[in-house]
Write an enzyme that holds these catalytic residues in place. Structure first.
Site, mmCIF file in Angstrom:
data_model
loop_
_atom_site.group_PDB
_atom_site.id
_atom_site.type_symbol
_atom_site.label_atom_id
_atom_site.label_comp_id
_atom_site.label_asym_id
_atom_site.label_seq_id
_atom_site.Cartn_x
_atom_site.Cartn_y
_atom_site.Cartn_z
ATOM 1 N N ILE A 105 0.833 -1.200 0.000
ATOM 2 C CA ILE A 105 0.000 0.000 0.000
ATOM 3 C C ILE A 105 0.869 1.252 0.000
ATOM 4 O O ILE A 105 0.402 2.340 0.293
ATOM 5 C CB ILE A 105 -0.931 0.002 1.244
ATOM 6 C CG1 ILE A 105 -0.120 -0.134 2.547
ATOM 7 C CG2 ILE A 105 -1.959 -1.136 1.154
ATOM 8 C CD1 ILE A 105 -0.955 0.006 3.822
ATOM 9 N N HIS A 121 -4.503 -4.278 -2.294
ATOM 10 C CA HIS A 121 -4.906 -3.838 -0.954
ATOM 11 C C HIS A 121 -4.999 -2.317 -0.839
ATOM 12 O O HIS A 121 -5.016 -1.774 0.262
ATOM 13 C CB HIS A 121 -3.942 -4.408 0.094
ATOM 14 C CG HIS A 121 -4.025 -5.905 0.215
ATOM 15 N ND1 HIS A 121 -3.039 -6.697 0.740
ATOM 16 C CD2 HIS A 121 -5.020 -6.763 -0.133
ATOM 17 C CE1 HIS A 121 -3.408 -7.972 0.709
ATOM 18 N NE2 HIS A 121 -4.601 -8.040 0.164
ATOM 19 N N CYS A 129 -13.807 9.950 2.408
ATOM 20 C CA CYS A 129 -14.731 9.969 3.546
ATOM 21 C C CYS A 129 -15.506 8.653 3.588
ATOM 22 O O CYS A 129 -16.069 8.228 2.577
ATOM 23 C CB CYS A 129 -15.694 11.144 3.411
ATOM 24 S SG CYS A 129 -17.029 11.049 4.626
#
Ligand code: OAD
Length: 238
Positions: A105, A121, A129
């Site tokens: 990531i 991932h 949000c």
């Protein structure tokens, strides 16, 4: 030259549709700890096991604790791509490598110049949000204080796949398609312990499966070539 490196070079020279599938071990030489090695994230003391902190239900229940862990352990400033990331990007430019499929990531493949990167991932370089899905700069999330909130009141979250959450179907489908078509699959820096990502290896049906990992994996016996060395060192020689 080491026999394994000679063989790897030869396999790469015979291929023009290579897919690389990697994990946390690809970034350890950049200074990012992996998860399951002795000095990895899962062997460090923390008030909850990292697998718990990195879960959907924990994020919902204790966002403050999640963000303490996120900023202290997942965000590492100043990291740079290492020789594995850089050589993979070159192989793509040379027209030999079609895709990098990664469980990481950290965005380091893109930082090295790779274009077709499938992030199974997600990425801590993106945020949104959790309520209205408005995108936010990762900086607010990675370097701010406390729990970052959207103007709608929702909690801003990283665009990563937490435990208990499904993988992005579109990315998974693209990864499967690339691996099925690959003439060579190089798997590196992953313990191949986490599913469904680890199962991707089963979609490769060719005869050039290479595993490069410091420690043994369950899949070593299926590989045409296994190299138990540091991946950055290996890639710097091919
Ligand atoms: P792991 O920590 O499970 O495995 C990393 C592997 O890389 C280990 O087998 C190490 O021996 C090896 N390794 C470390 N440094 C290396 C180096 N320089 N060269 C070669 N090999 C090296 O990490 P992953 O397999 O990526 O998921 O873990 C998969 C997933 O588990 C992660 O994506 C993360 C984690 O929970 C989520 O957060 C959803």
């Amino acid at each position: 030259m080491d026999e394994n490196i000679r063989k790897l070079k030869e396999l790469v020279s015979q291929s023009d549709n290579i897919v690389f599938f990697g994990g946390a071990g690809v970034s350890t030489e950049s200074g990012i700890p992996d998860f399951r090695s002795v000095d990895g994230l899962y062997n460090q003391k923390w008030s909850y096991p990292p697998e718990t902190i990195l879960s959907h239900s924990f994020f919902e229940r204790c966002p403050e604790e999640y963000y303490r862990f996120h900023r202290e352990k997942l965000v590492i400033d100043g990291v740079k791509p290492n020789r594995a990331h850089l050589r993979l990007a070159e192989l793509e430019k040379e027209g030999k490598l079609r895709a990098v499929v990664t469980q990481n990531i950290d965005g380091l493949h893109q930082a090295a110049g790779s274009e077709n990167v499938l992030e199974l991932h997600g990425s801590i370089l993106r945020a949104y949000c959790s309520k209205c899905r408005k995108p936010y700069s990762a900086d607010v999330m990675n370097h701010g204080e406390g729990v970052p909130r959207c103007s709608c009141g929702g909690v801003i979250r990283p665009d990563i796949v937490l435990y208990e959450e499904p993988l992005d179907e579109d990315i998974m489908t693209r990864a499967i398609r690339c691996i099925r078509k690959a003439d060579m699959l190089i798997v590196g820096g992953t313990s191949l312990n986490v599913y469904p990502a680890a199962g991707l290896i089963n979609y490769y049906t060719g005869n050039k499966l290479v595993l490069i990992n410091l420690s043994r994996t369950e899949y070593d016996r299926y590989a045409d070539l296994v190299i138990h060395e540091k991946i950055g060192e290996v890639f710097s020689q091919i």
